[in-house]
Design a protein around this motif. Structure first.
Motif, short mmCIF file in Angstrom:
data_model
loop_
_atom_site.label_atom_id
_atom_site.label_comp_id
_atom_site.label_asym_id
_atom_site.label_seq_id
_atom_site.Cartn_x
_atom_site.Cartn_y
_atom_site.Cartn_z
N GLY A 102 89.85 65.04 21.44
CA GLY A 102 89.63 65.89 20.27
C GLY A 102 88.16 66.31 20.23
N ASP A 103 87.86 67.34 19.47
CA ASP A 103 86.49 67.89 19.53
C ASP A 103 85.70 67.70 18.24
OD1 ASP A 103 84.62 69.05 21.28
OD2 ASP A 103 84.77 70.95 20.18
N GLU A 104 86.17 66.83 17.35
CA GLU A 104 85.40 66.56 16.13
C GLU A 104 85.43 65.07 15.85
OE1 GLU A 104 83.34 68.23 14.23
OE2 GLU A 104 83.13 66.43 13.01
N PRO A 105 84.29 64.35 15.89
CA PRO A 105 82.99 64.90 16.29
C PRO A 105 82.95 65.20 17.78
CG PRO A 105 82.83 62.53 15.91
CD PRO A 105 84.21 62.93 15.51
N ARG A 106 82.13 66.15 18.15
CA ARG A 106 82.07 66.62 19.54
C ARG A 106 81.36 65.61 20.42
NH1 ARG A 106 82.71 71.71 22.06
NH2 ARG A 106 81.06 72.38 23.47
N ASN A 107 81.88 65.44 21.63
CA ASN A 107 81.22 64.61 22.63
C ASN A 107 80.77 65.54 23.75
OD1 ASN A 107 80.51 63.06 24.80
ND2 ASN A 107 82.27 61.68 24.68
N ASN A 150 88.32 71.76 15.10
CA ASN A 150 87.10 71.68 14.28
C ASN A 150 87.18 70.56 13.27
OD1 ASN A 150 85.71 74.07 15.27
ND2 ASN A 150 87.35 75.23 14.32
N VAL A 151 88.38 70.05 13.07
CA VAL A 151 88.62 69.07 12.01
C VAL A 151 88.88 67.72 12.67
CG1 VAL A 151 90.07 68.51 10.02
CG2 VAL A 151 89.64 70.89 10.61
N GLU A 152 88.33 66.68 12.10
CA GLU A 152 88.51 65.34 12.65
C GLU A 152 90.00 65.01 12.77
OE1 GLU A 152 86.41 61.00 12.05
OE2 GLU A 152 85.69 62.75 10.94
N PHE A 286 94.87 70.60 6.95
CA PHE A 286 93.70 71.34 7.43
C PHE A 286 93.58 71.21 8.94
CE2 PHE A 286 89.53 73.03 5.62
CZ PHE A 286 89.20 73.67 6.79
N TYR A 287 93.79 69.99 9.44
CA TYR A 287 93.73 69.76 10.88
C TYR A 287 94.77 70.62 11.60
CZ TYR A 287 94.19 67.38 15.36
OH TYR A 287 94.25 67.11 16.71
N PHE A 288 95.99 70.59 11.08
CA PHE A 288 97.10 71.32 11.70
C PHE A 288 96.81 72.83 11.72
CE2 PHE A 288 101.59 70.78 12.97
CZ PHE A 288 101.96 72.11 13.04
N TRP A 289 96.32 73.32 10.59
CA TRP A 289 96.00 74.75 10.43
C TRP A 289 94.91 75.18 11.40
CZ3 TRP A 289 97.41 79.25 8.30
CH2 TRP A 289 96.43 80.20 7.97
N ASP A 290 93.81 74.44 11.43
CA ASP A 290 92.69 74.78 12.30
C ASP A 290 93.10 74.68 13.77
OD1 ASP A 290 89.70 75.04 12.96
OD2 ASP A 290 90.27 73.17 13.93
N LEU A 291 93.91 73.67 14.09
CA LEU A 291 94.33 73.45 15.47
C LEU A 291 95.26 74.55 15.96
CD1 LEU A 291 94.33 71.09 17.74
CD2 LEU A 291 96.61 70.62 16.86
N ASN A 292 96.26 74.89 15.13
CA ASN A 292 97.37 75.72 15.59
C ASN A 292 97.33 77.18 15.15
OD1 ASN A 292 98.87 73.65 16.92
ND2 ASN A 292 99.33 72.82 14.90
N GLY A 293 96.76 77.44 13.98
CA GLY A 293 96.80 78.81 13.46
C GLY A 293 97.99 79.08 12.58
N TYR A 294 98.78 78.05 12.29
CA TYR A 294 99.88 78.19 11.34
C TYR A 294 100.10 76.85 10.65
CZ TYR A 294 103.24 75.62 14.27
OH TYR A 294 103.88 74.65 14.98
N LEU A 295 100.93 76.85 9.63
CA LEU A 295 101.19 75.62 8.88
C LEU A 295 102.53 75.75 8.17
CD1 LEU A 295 100.06 72.91 7.64
CD2 LEU A 295 99.30 74.29 5.72
N PHE A 410 85.70 79.37 11.59
CA PHE A 410 85.51 78.07 10.91
C PHE A 410 84.03 77.79 10.86
CE2 PHE A 410 84.64 73.58 11.02
CZ PHE A 410 85.53 73.04 10.11
N LYS A 411 83.54 77.47 9.68
CA LYS A 411 82.12 77.13 9.58
C LYS A 411 81.88 76.16 8.44
CE LYS A 411 77.62 79.13 9.91
NZ LYS A 411 76.66 79.97 9.24
N ASN A 412 81.13 75.11 8.75
CA ASN A 412 80.73 74.14 7.73
C ASN A 412 81.90 73.65 6.88
OD1 ASN A 412 78.13 74.25 8.61
ND2 ASN A 412 77.47 75.76 7.10
N GLY A 413 83.00 73.37 7.55
CA GLY A 413 84.14 72.79 6.85
C GLY A 413 85.03 73.78 6.15
N ARG A 414 84.74 75.08 6.30
CA ARG A 414 85.58 76.08 5.63
C ARG A 414 86.37 76.91 6.65
NH1 ARG A 414 80.91 76.70 2.28
NH2 ARG A 414 81.36 75.86 0.22
#
Ligand SMILES: [Fe+2]
Length: 578
Positions: A102-107, A150-152, A286-295, A410-414
């Protein structure tokens, strides 16, 4: 492999999903030779150091031409082996329900980078299939597109308590090659029945520090001369990669006055933000939405509401209009024209009531507010009434080319999503029988959609058709996420009510606002060129009604020719409709 660079399908697939499947990379003789060596040695690791001749095929694979060609493009030139090959799922502690990545937090030592056609996935797991692996076998699992999340990752998904419909098991044929970004959320499940031979090598970017080697270097400290006199805190910032004490890296901390070396190796990397417990955002959503683009939000409509809505659609069946065949030349999705019943909000009372209730339902308002911010507006409601044999709707839109009036950011949690479409399901949507389909992760890709995705004739395993129950509500990034429909194959017709919302930030349709209406008398006697810039906002869609000003030989003139902008055929990318 004929070209110098990967084709657009491969670029797209890796960029969208975080992995790439290369079928038939090894000849059957090569697979045979590897299997014989494994049979002879009866071990699952240490291949590169085995005696001759058993080690040779494993050393050949280390720099197999096909692999080198891909790694040069995916990891970048100068890539190196990070961990020695072994058979997947044979080591203690490797197998379980837990997922990593996963990419949040980024390594950054394992992350995926892509910009302006340059790409570097800092860590890659390379898998050579020496046996077939089919659905249900177990082994490697992963979550599509999670290298860009973008979401943990929700704890339930990490621990395997809730797979959220996202965890896919890898399926391969003997001889296939599979390249998996280390930043993709992934895990190894127990094998069901006999273990399958997936030979795995780990590669890293040329400068990326990942694991220490198993050799003598990692057993000794390498420090500068004066380190003997240095305090532990000072020593902690002078470690040498690859040597003892370097991995995991020491964690130095301070309260602003004192400094100390932490005993555990958990990375300290503070953010200026904290998660807002008062946002009322469900973090899994939020995770699902940011990851996939749908919910999909389940069970929003109750039985009574569903019955009212369905009765209204039943009553106005005669108003159904059968539109065009929309599969766009697809072989797999061809069929008859799409039946729609528009104008649901304008039906006579009481038939409009169940639909009017939808447009500002709290379930919708809450999510539209966090998905794109307040100020959205809608046009109307239409029910999609596909029957058995109705064509699919070729997949369209996506993040390339970028469209500020329709995209996702996606920026600063929004979440900033400019167009959101909601589909209220009045009937069940069964698996494999058609309906809404999309490419999870396509709202972040920087490669154009390949034509096989558009037609769904060559989906590369990237297209998803969510199953839903009557009463569920689907939200999708209309414009950001590549979407459309698969041909309807259910004897019970489709009933999905589509309601589109556009953000306050751009005008999506409605024609060019007349300059006279916007400005009044001041536009009187203006030239055509002057008049052209006095219009109101309009996105120009596919109708190309917005006038453009062109300059030639120091003279300005008005043109409706889109040449030179992104609608031009000259700039059109593969997969875009003419
Ligand atoms: Fe659409």
């Amino acid at each position: 492999m004929n070209g110098e660079v990967m084709n657009n399908e491969e670029d797209y697939a890796f960029d969208v999903a975080g992995y790439l499947h290369v079928p038939g990379a090894l000849k059957s003789e090569e697979v045979e030779e590897l299997n014989q060596a494994l049979d002879g040695m009866k071990k699952s690791e240490g291949m590169l150091g085995w005696p001759v001749p058993q080690r040779e095929p494993f050393r050949d694979l280390l720099v197999h031409p096909k692999l080198v060609w891909y790694l040069n493009q995916i990891v970048g030139h100068g890539f190196r082996l990070d961990q020695a090959p072994q058979l997947l799922g044979y080591q203690e502690g490797e197998v379980g329900d837990k997922l990593v990545g996963g990419d949040e937090p980024r390594n950054p030592s394992r992350a995926y980078y892509q910009q302006n056609g340059r790409r570097s996935s800092q860590g890659i797991k390379v898998i050579w299939a020496l046996e077939d692996v089919v659905e249900g076998d177990g082994g490697l699992v992963m979550v599509q597109a999670s290298h860009k999340s973008n979401v943990e990752t929700p704890p339930d998904l990490v621990t395997g308590v809730d797979e959220m419909g996202l965890v896919k098991q890898l399926e391969l044929k003997a001889g296939d090659l599979f390249l998996l970004a280390e930043s993709v959320l992934q895990g190894v499940r127990p094998w069901n029945g006999d273990s399958k031979r997936l030979l795995t090598y780990w590669y890293a970017g040329r400068a990326a520090i990942q694991s220490n080697g198993p050799g003598p270097e990692a057993q000794i400290e390498s420090l500068v001369e004066w380190a003997k006199e240095a305090a532990p805190e000072q020593k902690s910032v002078m470690y040498k990669p690859g040597f003892k004490g370097s991995n995991p890296a020491p964690v130095l901390n301070t309260d602003g006055k004192k400094i100390w070396v932490e005993e555990n190796s958990e990375v300290i990397h503070p953010s200026i933000y904290i998660c807002d417990p008062n946002s009322r955002i469900d973090e899994k959503e939020f995770y699902f939405w940011d990851l996939n683009g749908y919910l999909v939000v389940p069970g929003v409509m109750d039985k009574e509401w569903l019955a009212e809505a369905n009765q209204a659609v039943d009553k106005y069946q005669v108003r159904i209009e059968v539109g065009g065949e929309l599969s766009g030349g697809s072989v797999s999705q061809a069929g008859t024209g799409r039946p729609l019943l528009p104008g649901l909000l304008n039906l006579p009372s009481p038939y409009s009531a169940p639909f009017r209730r939808m447009i500002t339902h709290p379930t919708v308002v809450h999510r539209l507010n966090w998905m794109g911010g307040s100020g959205y507006r809608t046009g109307g409601a239409t029910v999609f009434c596909a029957v058995d044999g109705t064509s699919g709707h070729s997949l369209h839109d996506g993040n390339e080319p970028i469209s500020p009036s329709r995209g996702y950011y996606f920026k600063n949690g929004r979440s900033y999503c400019e167009t959101i479409t909601i589909a209220w399901q009045l009937r069940d949507v069964e698996p494999g029988l058609g309906g809404f389909a999309c490419v999870p992760g396509s709202h972040k890709t920087q490669y154009p959609m390949p034509s096989g995705i558009r037609t769904c004739d060559e989906t590369m395993g990237l297209v998803v058709q969510p199953t839903m129950k009557a009463g569920d509500v689907l939200f999708f990034m209309d414009g950001g996420c590549t979407h459309g429909a698969l041909a309807w194959k259910n004897p019970i017709p489709r009933r999905g009510v589509l309601i589109k919302y556009q953000s306050k930030n751009s005008n999506w349709g409605g024609g060019v606002i007349d300059p006279q209406e916007r400005w009044g008398n001041i536009v009187e006697d203006m030239t055509e060129e002057q008049f052209a810039v006095m219009r109101g906002p309009e996105r120009d869609g596919r109708h190309r009604t917005v006038p453009r000003l062109v300059v030639q030989d120091d003279r300005v003139s008005v043109s409706y020719d889109p040449e030179g902008d992104r609608y031009s055929s000259k700039y059109r990318k593969p997969g875009r409709k003419p």
